[in-house]
Design an enzyme around this catalytic site. Sequence first.
Site, PDB file in Angstrom:
ATOM      1  CB  ALA A   1      25.659 -12.194 -33.393  1.00  0.00           C
ATOM      2  CE  LYS A   2      29.187 -19.497 -33.523  1.00  0.00           C
ATOM      3  NZ  LYS A   2      28.845 -19.908 -34.861  1.00  0.00           N
ATOM      4  N   GLY A   3      26.322 -16.800 -29.760  1.00  0.00           N
ATOM      5  CA  GLY A   3      25.882 -16.861 -28.376  1.00  0.00           C
ATOM      6  C   GLY A   3      25.821 -18.280 -27.910  1.00  0.00           C
TER       7      GLY A   3
END
Length: 432
Positions: free
Chosen positions: A122-124
């Site tokens: 994931a990345k945000g």
Amino acid sequence: MAAQTDPLRDESGDVVEPSESESALETARRQLYQAANHLDIDPSIVERLKYPKKVHEVTVPIKRDDGTVEVFTAYRAQHDSVRGPFKGGLRYHPDVTRDECVGLGMWMTWKCAVMDLPFGGAKGGIAVNPKGLSSAENERLTRRFAQEIRDVIGPNQDIPAPDMGTDPQTMAWLMDAYSMQEGETTPGVVTGKPPVVGGSEGREEAPGRSVAIVTKLACEYYDRKLKETTVAVQGYGSVGANAARLLDKWGATVVAVSDVNGAMYEPEGVDTTAVPSHDEKPEAVTEYADTVISNVELLTLDVDVLIPAALGNVITKENAKTVAADFVVEGANGPTTSTADSILAERGVVVIPDILANAGGVTVSYFEWLQDINRRAWSIERVNDELEAEMHAAWDAVQSEFEQRDVTWRGAAYIVALSRIAEAHEARGLWP
Ligand code: NAD
């Protein structure tokens, strides 16, 4: 509903040639196709992996110190969780976009799988310039962001970590905001926290340490003695300085290190502990130099090992022909463009890819998560020993693919990662 379209294929379904300005998402997809070509896996799994499972977009309003209200856009892209909870950083940077989060989230899926960690990717981030915020504004922004994404994160769901523009303090605020709302102290919701609230010893040093470990392993594999190895490092931050200092300690000669202002070049060897890292004194490398060269020149120095540890896309179609190092060990994420990667491969330059080389960060994040769940801190010795063991295991798996197939080290790393992810998808099947 229309099926997803794949921007990396032309109308006849062929993969288009890479451009120099390729986005992280395009590169991540290209690497997926390349690995899939070597493996006998169900095409529907590759199709699934081309897209994120979910992308959350939220708006985050905060009251500025002057009393006005400003609203920022933020994302959390969750790519794949077949092997465990989503895992990946949160960046605060004005250029954060949905697609960048998706691409970087895919890289995290491959990185966790190549390290055999029980995590997905994931990345945000928030599209904001953190330098334009006071500490109090940053804290309010982080706490409100935590609230906006609270339903989709958690120790068993998705575990953020620091990235560009965020740090252990950001993670402590996030963990506190989450814990307050959940009604229980939940350190395992984020990693990269200060040790006093459940962070791990050795976490900060870990990506640089893993870069140093794989450099040592690459030298051993190619029968090079570390004591006779020269090294140039671009970027003297968390990754670059820790890698340079360890390699220096282990006997290599670090002849050049740099920051955004330029590089210091000492053919007899830089005293890596005397030069302050970015954290110790920002952008001060050249103040300590007798001879200053440019970052462009650093990339073309005639050294054994080049470690780009600052930015993405620094080894390009233009300069790949002039890289004189025998080995490139990728400390930064994505420092080599796809075209440059092909040029280096044709020229016989060994490139040890980012998803293996700097994976010490997420590996010690995994150790941190284990410590949080068990409510028991590990010693720095244990962290470093276990990291060394994990890096050796990942190296062995990648080396085995490298020796069995006609691929680069990057190709081998992606094959290891994709085969593990595909096996997990095969075993779990498609629900419903
Ligand atoms: P950092 O902020 O600690 O240090 C960055 C360094 O790069 C500084 O010395 C800065 O002066 C230098 N720099 C900036 N622009 C430059 C330029 N144009 N030319 C040369 N040097 C320049 O950052 P970091 O945490 O060490 O991260 C570096 C890279 O490693 C990034 O690509 C990051 O995504 C990647 N990475 C970091 C971690 C981590 O946990 N820190 C983990 C994996 C990958």
